[in-house]
Design a protein around this motif. Sequence first.
Motif, PDB file in Angstrom:
ATOM      1  N   GLY A  45       0.829  -1.469   0.129  1.00  0.00           N
ATOM      2  CA  GLY A  45      -0.265   0.327   0.056  1.00  0.00           C
ATOM      3  C   GLY A  45       0.744   1.031   0.119  1.00  0.00           C
ATOM      4  N   SER A  46       1.800   1.040  -0.169  1.00  0.00           N
ATOM      5  CA  SER A  46       2.666   2.227  -0.647  1.00  0.00           C
ATOM      6  C   SER A  46       4.121   2.153  -1.495  1.00  0.00           C
ATOM      7  CB  SER A  46       3.482   2.925   0.657  1.00  0.00           C
ATOM      8  OG  SER A  46       4.066   4.079   1.239  1.00  0.00           O
ATOM      9  N   ARG A  47       4.490   3.279  -2.269  1.00  0.00           N
ATOM     10  CA  ARG A  47       4.981   3.527  -3.534  1.00  0.00           C
ATOM     11  C   ARG A  47       6.971   2.952  -2.618  1.00  0.00           C
ATOM     12  NH1 ARG A  47       3.111   3.363  -8.003  1.00  0.00           N
ATOM     13  NH2 ARG A  47       4.642   4.846  -8.899  1.00  0.00           N
ATOM     14  N   LEU A  48       7.861   2.181  -3.208  1.00  0.00           N
ATOM     15  CA  LEU A  48       9.257   2.004  -2.957  1.00  0.00           C
ATOM     16  C   LEU A  48       9.378   2.912  -3.056  1.00  0.00           C
ATOM     17  CD1 LEU A  48       8.799  -1.964  -2.693  1.00  0.00           C
ATOM     18  CD2 LEU A  48       8.632  -0.615  -0.763  1.00  0.00           C
ATOM     19  N   PRO A  60      11.313   6.855   1.432  1.00  0.00           N
ATOM     20  CA  PRO A  60      11.550   6.241   2.692  1.00  0.00           C
ATOM     21  C   PRO A  60      10.423   5.265   2.896  1.00  0.00           C
ATOM     22  CG  PRO A  60      10.872   9.490   2.286  1.00  0.00           C
ATOM     23  CD  PRO A  60       9.692   8.664   1.194  1.00  0.00           C
ATOM     24  N   PHE A  61       9.674   5.371   2.554  1.00  0.00           N
ATOM     25  CA  PHE A  61       8.599   4.000   3.007  1.00  0.00           C
ATOM     26  C   PHE A  61       9.631   2.738   2.320  1.00  0.00           C
ATOM     27  CE2 PHE A  61       6.082   0.247   0.896  1.00  0.00           C
ATOM     28  CZ  PHE A  61       5.659  -0.628   2.850  1.00  0.00           C
ATOM     29  N   MET A  65      12.047  -0.715   4.146  1.00  0.00           N
ATOM     30  CA  MET A  65      11.189  -1.541   3.460  1.00  0.00           C
ATOM     31  C   MET A  65      12.980  -2.275   3.105  1.00  0.00           C
ATOM     32  SD  MET A  65       8.666  -2.415   4.311  1.00  0.00           S
ATOM     33  CE  MET A  65       7.960  -3.583   3.780  1.00  0.00           C
ATOM     34  N   LEU A  66      13.974  -1.713   2.806  1.00  0.00           N
ATOM     35  CA  LEU A  66      15.163  -2.362   2.094  1.00  0.00           C
ATOM     36  C   LEU A  66      15.721  -3.220   2.730  1.00  0.00           C
ATOM     37  CD1 LEU A  66      16.430  -2.552  -0.913  1.00  0.00           C
ATOM     38  CD2 LEU A  66      18.142  -0.824   0.006  1.00  0.00           C
TER      39      LEU A  66
END
Length: 303
Positions: A45-48, A60-61, A65-66
Amino acid sequence: MDIVVACRAFVAVSGHGSFTSGAAAAGIPQSVASRRIAALEEHFGSRLFDRSSRAVRLTPFGQDMLPTARRLVDLADAMADDAERARLRPLRVAVPEICPPHRLAALVVAARRQRVQLEVRPAGPQERERLCQTLEVDTAIVAVPEATALWRVPLGLAARTPFPAPTVFLETLRTGRARTQARRRILIQPEDDVAHLRDPLTRAGQSAGLAPAQVAIAPSLVDAAAAALGSPDLLLCSRRQAEDFALHWCPLAGPRLLRGYDVAAGAREDLDQLRTVLYADVARSLGAAGDGAAGDRPRGATE
């Protein structure tokens, strides 16, 4: 969606700063990498990635997550390596020490064709059972009575001179009254020093009038064969063993003696490998009747 393959594309693109280079490094087309990353973004639900400029930058998300994605990819790779090592785990098998080395080598080669890595450990009958019970081996070819045997090896007597008849009667081995007449012994090798072979032969010898010392246990197969080659003594053995020592072989008129073998194992999968997939090859290594011919194969066994 396969999260692992999606994360693999995510890690590759982030490491190269380019969908084109990252996809090439991952060994997939650019379009596939784009779809996998888009699916991952939709899943969370968010851009990588920030795609507003020519350069591919992590949002930033995506930065948060990386590290987790990298750990997931590394764990997947480690799991694949562990699976390969587990598949190649040697199957440690205790086998009769009377099996000729070239037959055991052929058994190992046959197992490798079936993607089974055999590690054979020759031992006597009692030692094979102990090794299996103490888990020093995964499985063992154990000596069992004929009635419960998977493989059977007929036994007879072997001597340095030909036999006068097609079968040997124990009564013909009785000593006469002349003290100068030598007592011909029947020598039992360690492989056959088991109750279901030793005891019937001993009882039959007593019933035939043989002296107690005429049925004797030899310390080794070599000692027993040497005695048969250098004296009138007789070796209890299989036909193939007699041929290996250039001895003349003859079946007994009675009792009917056969080595019996079965498999003992802790894991059902290990049991099945030897009982079915490698049945004929084990038969050849044991010198079993028919060497594993189709008529001797148990139900369900395969080549």
